[in-house]
Design a protein around this motif. Sequence first.
Motif, mmCIF file in Angstrom:
data_model
loop_
_atom_site.group_PDB
_atom_site.id
_atom_site.type_symbol
_atom_site.label_atom_id
_atom_site.label_comp_id
_atom_site.label_asym_id
_atom_site.label_seq_id
_atom_site.Cartn_x
_atom_site.Cartn_y
_atom_site.Cartn_z
ATOM 1 N N VAL A 715 3.435 -0.926 45.264
ATOM 2 C CA VAL A 715 2.968 -0.372 43.993
ATOM 3 C C VAL A 715 3.982 -0.731 42.909
ATOM 4 C CG1 VAL A 715 2.230 1.681 42.731
ATOM 5 C CG2 VAL A 715 1.926 1.581 45.217
ATOM 6 N N ALA A 716 3.523 -1.468 41.911
ATOM 7 C CA ALA A 716 4.363 -1.825 40.763
ATOM 8 C C ALA A 716 3.821 -1.114 39.539
ATOM 9 C CB ALA A 716 4.371 -3.330 40.548
ATOM 10 N N VAL A 717 4.678 -0.363 38.864
ATOM 11 C CA VAL A 717 4.254 0.464 37.731
ATOM 12 C C VAL A 717 4.893 -0.060 36.454
ATOM 13 C CG1 VAL A 717 4.212 2.796 36.764
ATOM 14 C CG2 VAL A 717 4.032 2.468 39.249
ATOM 15 N N PHE A 718 4.049 -0.274 35.441
ATOM 16 C CA PHE A 718 4.523 -0.767 34.147
ATOM 17 C C PHE A 718 3.987 0.155 33.054
ATOM 18 C CE2 PHE A 718 4.231 -4.291 37.086
ATOM 19 C CZ PHE A 718 5.490 -4.875 36.973
ATOM 20 N N ILE A 719 4.831 0.444 32.065
ATOM 21 C CA ILE A 719 4.520 1.441 31.046
ATOM 22 C C ILE A 719 4.371 0.767 29.690
ATOM 23 C CG2 ILE A 719 5.320 3.562 29.935
ATOM 24 C CD1 ILE A 719 7.108 3.974 32.471
ATOM 25 N N VAL A 720 3.290 1.073 29.003
ATOM 26 C CA VAL A 720 3.087 0.574 27.647
ATOM 27 C C VAL A 720 4.091 1.271 26.728
ATOM 28 C CG1 VAL A 720 1.485 0.384 25.708
ATOM 29 C CG2 VAL A 720 0.637 0.159 28.058
ATOM 30 N N PRO A 721 4.937 0.536 26.000
ATOM 31 C CA PRO A 721 5.929 1.172 25.122
ATOM 32 C C PRO A 721 5.264 1.973 24.004
ATOM 33 C CG PRO A 721 6.439 -1.160 25.465
ATOM 34 C CD PRO A 721 5.048 -0.933 25.990
ATOM 35 N N SER A 722 5.812 3.157 23.732
ATOM 36 C CA SER A 722 5.289 4.002 22.661
ATOM 37 C C SER A 722 6.320 5.060 22.313
ATOM 38 C CB SER A 722 3.986 4.677 23.089
ATOM 39 O OG SER A 722 3.545 5.598 22.116
ATOM 40 N N ALA A 723 6.370 5.438 21.048
ATOM 41 C CA ALA A 723 7.234 6.533 20.601
ATOM 42 C C ALA A 723 6.422 7.784 20.288
ATOM 43 C CB ALA A 723 8.026 6.117 19.364
ATOM 44 N N ASP A 724 5.108 7.736 20.495
ATOM 45 C CA ASP A 724 4.268 8.902 20.240
ATOM 46 C C ASP A 724 4.550 9.987 21.269
ATOM 47 O OD1 ASP A 724 3.076 7.637 18.105
ATOM 48 O OD2 ASP A 724 1.428 6.826 19.305
ATOM 49 N N ALA A 725 4.252 11.229 20.902
ATOM 50 C CA ALA A 725 4.513 12.362 21.783
ATOM 51 C C ALA A 725 3.827 12.159 23.129
ATOM 52 C CB ALA A 725 4.022 13.650 21.128
ATOM 53 N N PRO A 726 4.503 12.523 24.230
ATOM 54 C CA PRO A 726 3.993 12.214 25.568
ATOM 55 C C PRO A 726 2.696 12.925 25.902
ATOM 56 C CG PRO A 726 5.880 13.694 25.690
ATOM 57 C CD PRO A 726 5.786 13.232 24.267
ATOM 58 N N THR A 727 1.936 12.296 26.779
ATOM 59 C CA THR A 727 0.705 12.889 27.303
ATOM 60 C C THR A 727 0.914 13.220 28.781
ATOM 61 O OG1 THR A 727 -0.153 10.645 27.674
ATOM 62 C CG2 THR A 727 -0.789 11.759 25.638
ATOM 63 N N GLY A 728 -0.110 13.800 29.414
ATOM 64 C CA GLY A 728 0.032 14.280 30.785
ATOM 65 C C GLY A 728 0.114 13.160 31.799
ATOM 66 N N LEU A 729 0.792 13.428 32.935
ATOM 67 C CA LEU A 729 0.950 12.365 33.922
ATOM 68 C C LEU A 729 0.823 12.830 35.368
ATOM 69 C CD1 LEU A 729 1.416 9.338 33.594
ATOM 70 C CD2 LEU A 729 3.805 9.728 34.139
ATOM 71 N N GLY A 730 0.723 14.116 35.624
ATOM 72 C CA GLY A 730 0.659 14.578 37.011
ATOM 73 C C GLY A 730 -0.573 14.126 37.747
ATOM 74 N N GLU A 731 -1.680 13.947 37.051
ATOM 75 C CA GLU A 731 -2.955 13.669 37.700
ATOM 76 C C GLU A 731 -3.582 12.312 37.380
ATOM 77 O OE1 GLU A 731 -5.039 17.914 37.627
ATOM 78 O OE2 GLU A 731 -3.493 17.653 36.102
#
Length: 762
Positions: A715-731
């Motif tokens: 599993v390779a995980v890549f994150i789109v760069p952003s400075a906006d306030a974080p959103t949910g990620l648990g689900e």
Amino acid sequence: MYSNSTDTFDIASQLPKGLQALMQKAQAATKTIADAELPRRSFLKVATAGGFALGAFPLLSQAQTTAPAGAPSGLKPTQQPSAFVRIDRDGTVTVTINRLEFGQGVQTGLPMILAEELDADWALVKSQHGTADPAYVDPAFGMHLTGGSGSIKNSYTQYRELGARTRAMLVSAAAAQWGVDAGSLRTQQGVVIGPGGKRLTYGELAEAAMKLPVPEAVTLKDPKQFRIIGQPTGRLDARAKSTGGQSYGIDVRLPGMLTAVVAHPPVFAGKVKSLDDAAARAVPGVKAVLRVPLDRGGEGVAVVAEGYWSAKQGRDALKVEWDTSGVEKVDSAQQLASYRALAQKTGALKYNDDISKLATAPKKISAEFAFPYLAHAPMEPLNCTVQLSGQGADAKAELWLGTQMPGLDTLAASKALGVAPQNVKMNVQMAGGGFGRRAIGTSEYVVEACNVARAARGAGLTAAVRTLWSREDDIKGGYYRPMHVHRAEIGFNADGEILAWDHVIVGQSILGGTPFESFLVKDGVDGTMVEGMKEPYDIPMRLSVHHPKINVPVLWWRSVGSTHTAYVMETLIDEIARSTGQDPVAYRMKQFGSKHPRHAAALQLAVDKSGYGKRTLAAGRAWGVAVHESFNTVIAYVVEASVKDSTPVLHSITAGVHCNLAINPTSVEAQVQGAALMGLSMCLPGAAITLKDGVVEQSNFGDFPVPRITDMPTVAVFIVPSADAPTGLGEPGLPPLAPAFANAIAKLTGKPAPRELPFKLA
């Protein structure tokens, strides 16, 4: 919109509908506790292990030491640093988290946010759980809750402001000591630096700082200044967990503590008809055998003993005849047949778009999908320890458990025990997983433990009682992800333009028949069932639902409705693309257009990093693609899979993640990996809870399998760069996995993606 006040973030409209309903009841529960505990506002002075908490904190129980203050702060309890920050003389900063840590990483993520604005030395930061005190409610909607992927999202501004207020008080204390203007000072890694290089550590300043007023308005850092947030960071609990030193709710040990196990009826809501407990009482270590009321009007038999093994042996020796008359005895095969029949009829409408073009559409797809009940199966089974003391108006209770809703569970315990809410102390413990099972509106397993403790005390046992569920109890114990059937009739043209989509979903309402039904179910539609349908695709859809009432307890399961709606939407979208000769990625991008840039960015990132369309795959392998938004986060998967001897094999996953600002990229990676693995679990043979004559047929991992290490792809995980306030990620990492895998299977077999989960290809 976020601002410098946690009051301005309206989260309610973005929550799964069930949580909106829970919010209202839990807010009332929190107010009940607060009103009972708080005779006045006060200024807190706490000295613990040589440390000091900072600021005016009006919401503490009467048992804690307080001293009167001058004018109280206008800040809410959730905004008071004293509830969340303790600074020891050696500079150690202990941050209290307002959530349950059960594997998702909030015990590190929330302190990172606070430490960033505090300008703390991260090497000196620790964390601890909060309680059922009203200060620890979710600031966005006023209830104690770990769920809805809202921990970081809802407390981001809150914890930044807590850190900034604490820092401002420390700077003011240093300015007063040096006789200089506070504006001339700066901070760096737990130190205030003044003119001429003067230095005072936070530990040296904490006692003076705590006496100062708490500033209401603070200026937060520009994200460009972050030095902790956004950096890959090891978890604060990693050492304890990796060395076996971490204590969970199941590990609670108190002097003289007893352990109880409960014999539950084989059919939900069954009762005891007759009981022969002589053999059980003869087991060494058994102290009592007690009939106790259970959830849903049922009745069970609790065996209380000196330890778990004695209690289990005692339970095994019970001779119980159960009364299951008058309760429905569910049969899964019959239930599936009845669901399929219901799916042929239009139900209560969620969307009622014009689908008149369906009859004349040049291309059509007719599909039916079936999804089974699923158990949560966390590694740590359910448990709750209860200590009772006092009598009458002086009665007190103390509880130890890993709970996702400590406020609601406190109120439920109060009612079950007949103890005033302010006399119930909730000790939130680390939990070994939950996936929603530790957040239940009826507080079912907590009430059960309270009923056992109360009955034990009535039998003359005064020690604390730990009620412990075995793995078998946990898997057979109910509150499953509901079983669902979907039927879709889709009309489209040669260009893949969807002309009409008629869709029916059949499944139990998660909150139907509960106190939340009146808030949750609108026009006969449970919003938790339909979330994830239609969006982000602009399609004319008639969507209706049926909510049959079945004698099987159901509950949200990690990612709630998206566990099944994402699968249906993403496999059908893929099928339309293939049937019109279009690349599945290009087709989705065309559907997104300019309206869904986050979807497009996540998918493009996964495509680019995977080599999709550019790299030649090994013989017998195929790409699979899916993208889905849940809890305001978009996850796109590009997978590689094969089919060997009619067995699907998942080889690799490339994830594109758009969660706005990633507080801790290491935790983002771990969350996505864990959610993908749980999504894979839905696909494996045997991953279903079935019933025969009302009895659950599965009992442990031998017949309700979870993925083994041999099942785990890369599993390779890549994150789109952003400075906006974080959103949910648990689900959000769970829903798109199964459809991406299924789409690869469809490519390999030349047939539609599997219409049932778990996969059955033979």
